[in-house]
Design a protein around this motif. Structure first.
Motif, PDB file in Angstrom:
ATOM      1  N   ASN A  16       3.741 -14.999   0.251  1.00  0.00           N
ATOM      2  CA  ASN A  16       3.702 -14.633   1.664  1.00  0.00           C
ATOM      3  C   ASN A  16       2.497 -13.715   1.861  1.00  0.00           C
ATOM      4  O   ASN A  16       2.431 -12.629   1.287  1.00  0.00           O
ATOM      5  N   SER A  17       1.536 -14.123   2.687  1.00  0.00           N
ATOM      6  CA  SER A  17       0.286 -13.365   2.835  1.00  0.00           C
ATOM      7  C   SER A  17       0.362 -12.240   3.862  1.00  0.00           C
ATOM      8  O   SER A  17      -0.636 -11.561   4.097  1.00  0.00           O
ATOM      9  N   ALA A  18       1.522 -11.997   4.446  1.00  0.00           N
ATOM     10  CA  ALA A  18       1.669 -10.888   5.383  1.00  0.00           C
ATOM     11  C   ALA A  18       1.632  -9.565   4.630  1.00  0.00           C
ATOM     12  O   ALA A  18       2.129  -9.456   3.505  1.00  0.00           O
ATOM     13  N   ALA A  19       1.069  -8.546   5.268  1.00  0.00           N
ATOM     14  CA  ALA A  19       0.973  -7.239   4.613  1.00  0.00           C
ATOM     15  C   ALA A  19       2.350  -6.683   4.293  1.00  0.00           C
ATOM     16  O   ALA A  19       2.544  -6.050   3.249  1.00  0.00           O
ATOM     17  N   ASN A  20       3.326  -6.909   5.177  1.00  0.00           N
ATOM     18  CA  ASN A  20       4.654  -6.333   4.989  1.00  0.00           C
ATOM     19  C   ASN A  20       5.564  -7.173   4.105  1.00  0.00           C
ATOM     20  O   ASN A  20       6.769  -6.931   4.037  1.00  0.00           O
ATOM     21  N   SER A  21       4.998  -8.149   3.398  1.00  0.00           N
ATOM     22  CA  SER A  21       5.804  -8.930   2.456  1.00  0.00           C
ATOM     23  C   SER A  21       6.089  -8.157   1.178  1.00  0.00           C
ATOM     24  O   SER A  21       6.881  -8.591   0.350  1.00  0.00           O
ATOM     25  N   LEU A  22       5.452  -7.011   1.005  1.00  0.00           N
ATOM     26  CA  LEU A  22       5.748  -6.125  -0.116  1.00  0.00           C
ATOM     27  C   LEU A  22       6.193  -4.780   0.424  1.00  0.00           C
ATOM     28  O   LEU A  22       5.499  -4.167   1.236  1.00  0.00           O
ATOM     29  N   VAL A  23       7.376  -4.340  -0.034  1.00  0.00           N
ATOM     30  CA  VAL A  23       7.954  -3.078   0.422  1.00  0.00           C
ATOM     31  C   VAL A  23       8.120  -2.160  -0.785  1.00  0.00           C
ATOM     32  O   VAL A  23       8.650  -2.570  -1.817  1.00  0.00           O
ATOM     33  N   GLY A  24       7.671  -0.928  -0.654  1.00  0.00           N
ATOM     34  CA  GLY A  24       7.833   0.031  -1.736  1.00  0.00           C
ATOM     35  C   GLY A  24       6.673   0.005  -2.696  1.00  0.00           C
ATOM     36  O   GLY A  24       5.543  -0.371  -2.356  1.00  0.00           O
ATOM     37  N   GLY A  25       6.960   0.401  -3.938  1.00  0.00           N
ATOM     38  CA  GLY A  25       5.920   0.560  -4.947  1.00  0.00           C
ATOM     39  C   GLY A  25       5.615   2.031  -5.146  1.00  0.00           C
ATOM     40  O   GLY A  25       5.257   2.730  -4.197  1.00  0.00           O
ATOM     41  N   SER A  26       5.815   2.522  -6.373  1.00  0.00           N
ATOM     42  CA  SER A  26       5.590   3.935  -6.679  1.00  0.00           C
ATOM     43  C   SER A  26       5.504   4.100  -8.188  1.00  0.00           C
ATOM     44  O   SER A  26       5.609   3.125  -8.943  1.00  0.00           O
ATOM     45  N   SER A  27       5.376   5.345  -8.630  1.00  0.00           N
ATOM     46  CA  SER A  27       5.296   5.614 -10.067  1.00  0.00           C
ATOM     47  C   SER A  27       6.611   5.326 -10.782  1.00  0.00           C
ATOM     48  O   SER A  27       6.641   5.245 -12.015  1.00  0.00           O
TER      49      SER A  27
END
Length: 208
Positions: A53-64
């Motif tokens: 999915n090429s939408a920016a909001n298709s990825l939620v979160g991400g951190s250390s």
């Protein structure tokens, strides 16, 4: 019981187990809609995982404490990838990747892109061999990118995150360096924990 899915609609990683926060991937797959990284490490090993999915909001979160641990490009070959749109740009894409020790996020803001393609990445342990004579450099980590389609044109800026303890010599003079053609991005700049490119394109900053 194990099940194999070549494609799934959505994936959420929220692993707060007391023994290990790592979720190990045993086969390659694509994610059609949304990847949510809340807690835990998605360890992909030898398996490519691609968010199509090429939408920016298709990825939620991400951190250390919630990222994708890629292969090391030597003994394990798994890459994490995201689809890049051709319309609705500019779009900023986070690739929330890391190595065996820490989080190494990369972001790419595409302002143009003529061809639908996937951008994939390795987050590598170790210091790149081309930096052996450098006095100011980033130790213990580097990134390898590739594209599913190299034809056409694109313009972007990028940013790469690291630990301040990985900087040797001082961050004030750090520049992005592309080892495959010995290209230094003179327009790039660094802080104590990240380096950001100047404007790049398929020639000056080929993501092959």
């Amino acid at each position: 019981q194990s099940r194999y899915y070549a494609s799934i609609a959505n994936l959420t990683i929220n692993n707060t187990g007391t023994t290990s926060s790592v979720v190990n991937v045993t086969n390659a797959f694509t994610i059609a809609n949304v990847l949510t990284l809340t807690s835990g490490i998605l360890n992909i090993g030898n398996n490519n995982v691609t968010l199509t999915n090429s939408a920016a909001n298709s990825l939620v979160g991400g951190s250390s404490t919630a990222y994708v641990r890629t292969g090391n490009a030597t003994t394990t070959l798994g890459r994490f990838g995201r689809a890049i749109a051709t319309t609705g740009l500019p779009i900023t894409y986070l690739l929330p990747v890391g190595n065996s020790t820490s989080y190494m996020p990369a972001t790419f803001t595409f302002t143009t892109n003529s061809t639908a393609r996937n951008l994939t990445i390795f987050a590598i342990d170790g210091t790149h061999s081309s930096l052996s004579a450098a006095t100011n450099y980033l130790a213990n980590r580097y990134w390898i990118t590739s594209l599913s389609a190299t034809a056409g044109t694109y313009d972007y800026t990028s940013s790469f995150g690291f630990l301040s303890t990985d900087v040797v010599g001082g961050f004030g003079t750090l520049k992005l360096y592309r080892a495959s053609n010995s290209y230094t991005d003179a327009g790039s700049s660094a802080t104590a924990t990240s380096v950001t490119s100047g404007p790049l394109d398929q020639t000056t900053g080929a993501l092959i």
